[in-house]
Motif scaffolding. Sequence first.
Motif, mmCIF file in Angstrom:
data_model
loop_
_atom_site.group_PDB
_atom_site.id
_atom_site.type_symbol
_atom_site.label_atom_id
_atom_site.label_comp_id
_atom_site.label_asym_id
_atom_site.label_seq_id
_atom_site.Cartn_x
_atom_site.Cartn_y
_atom_site.Cartn_z
ATOM 1 N N ALA A 111 0.858 -1.190 0.000
ATOM 2 C CA ALA A 111 0.000 0.000 0.000
ATOM 3 C C ALA A 111 0.890 1.235 0.000
ATOM 4 C CB ALA A 111 -0.902 0.004 1.227
ATOM 5 N N SER A 112 0.415 2.283 -0.667
ATOM 6 C CA SER A 112 1.099 3.574 -0.647
ATOM 7 C C SER A 112 0.028 4.648 -0.797
ATOM 8 C CB SER A 112 2.142 3.666 -1.769
ATOM 9 O OG SER A 112 1.533 3.523 -3.028
ATOM 10 N N SER A 127 7.218 0.884 9.826
ATOM 11 C CA SER A 127 6.967 0.915 8.382
ATOM 12 C C SER A 127 5.732 1.694 7.954
ATOM 13 C CB SER A 127 6.858 -0.517 7.856
ATOM 14 O OG SER A 127 5.754 -1.166 8.442
ATOM 15 N N ASN A 128 4.873 2.114 8.885
ATOM 16 C CA ASN A 128 3.613 2.757 8.507
ATOM 17 C C ASN A 128 3.494 4.149 9.123
ATOM 18 O OD1 ASN A 128 1.078 3.110 7.395
ATOM 19 N ND2 ASN A 128 0.126 1.402 8.454
ATOM 20 N N GLU A 146 6.309 2.810 0.270
ATOM 21 C CA GLU A 146 5.499 1.594 0.218
ATOM 22 C C GLU A 146 5.468 0.912 1.577
ATOM 23 O OE1 GLU A 146 7.338 -0.657 -2.945
ATOM 24 O OE2 GLU A 146 6.085 0.346 -4.442
ATOM 25 N N VAL A 147 4.280 0.366 1.908
ATOM 26 C CA VAL A 147 4.088 -0.342 3.171
ATOM 27 C C VAL A 147 3.545 -1.734 2.847
ATOM 28 C CG1 VAL A 147 2.937 -0.312 5.407
ATOM 29 C CG2 VAL A 147 3.482 1.841 4.273
ATOM 30 N N PRO A 148 4.200 -2.798 3.314
ATOM 31 C CA PRO A 148 3.672 -4.142 3.055
ATOM 32 C C PRO A 148 2.430 -4.400 3.899
ATOM 33 C CG PRO A 148 5.521 -4.289 4.545
ATOM 34 C CD PRO A 148 5.416 -2.839 4.127
ATOM 35 N N PHE A 149 1.590 -5.294 3.405
ATOM 36 C CA PHE A 149 0.448 -5.723 4.214
ATOM 37 C C PHE A 149 0.188 -7.200 3.987
ATOM 38 C CE2 PHE A 149 -1.692 -4.424 0.265
ATOM 39 C CZ PHE A 149 -2.542 -5.502 0.033
ATOM 40 N N MET A 150 -0.444 -7.807 4.986
ATOM 41 C CA MET A 150 -0.877 -9.198 4.898
ATOM 42 C C MET A 150 -2.104 -9.342 5.779
ATOM 43 S SD MET A 150 1.169 -12.732 5.872
ATOM 44 C CE MET A 150 2.130 -12.826 4.357
ATOM 45 N N VAL A 151 -3.108 -10.033 5.269
ATOM 46 C CA VAL A 151 -4.302 -10.339 6.048
ATOM 47 C C VAL A 151 -4.625 -11.811 5.825
ATOM 48 C CG1 VAL A 151 -5.893 -9.571 4.229
ATOM 49 C CG2 VAL A 151 -6.669 -9.635 6.606
#
Length: 142
Positions: free
Chosen positions: A25-26, A87-88, A96-101
């Motif tokens: 996400a950005s 990171s956020n 850019e920020v990684p994400f995982m759900v």
Amino acid sequence: YISKVRQFMVQNEHEGEILVLEGIASHGYEEIKEMIRLEAVLLDEGNEEVASKEFLCGNTVTIYQLQVMREGDLESSLSANANVMISNMNLKPGDEVPFMVIFFDPPEDVSDYTLRAVGIGDPDEENETPGYLEKRIEVIIL
């Protein structure tokens, strides 16, 4: 913006089948922003919601962790404040920020999903919701 999204299934030795969505996400603002929060919604063939989760970006785990950790431990790892704060926060345009759900034991009738921003904040202000971050991606479950 939401990019580099991928979805996959993992067999967890304690919890059974897990659906994982991950990506980057950005934001497109000219100012510094922080705390990007997304919502993942699983949809059936009729585009009806069958499950959803809201989460802060910034944390991911490894495939091995997805395979062996229990649900509570995985959820704790994905919501750990330390990584989110690293990171956020203080995101310049283009950062850019990684994400995982993770969805444990996902419904069998899932055929699609959406990811959308539900919050992003200024360093000193409340969150706001930019609509341009919504992205719809077809799910292929093996």
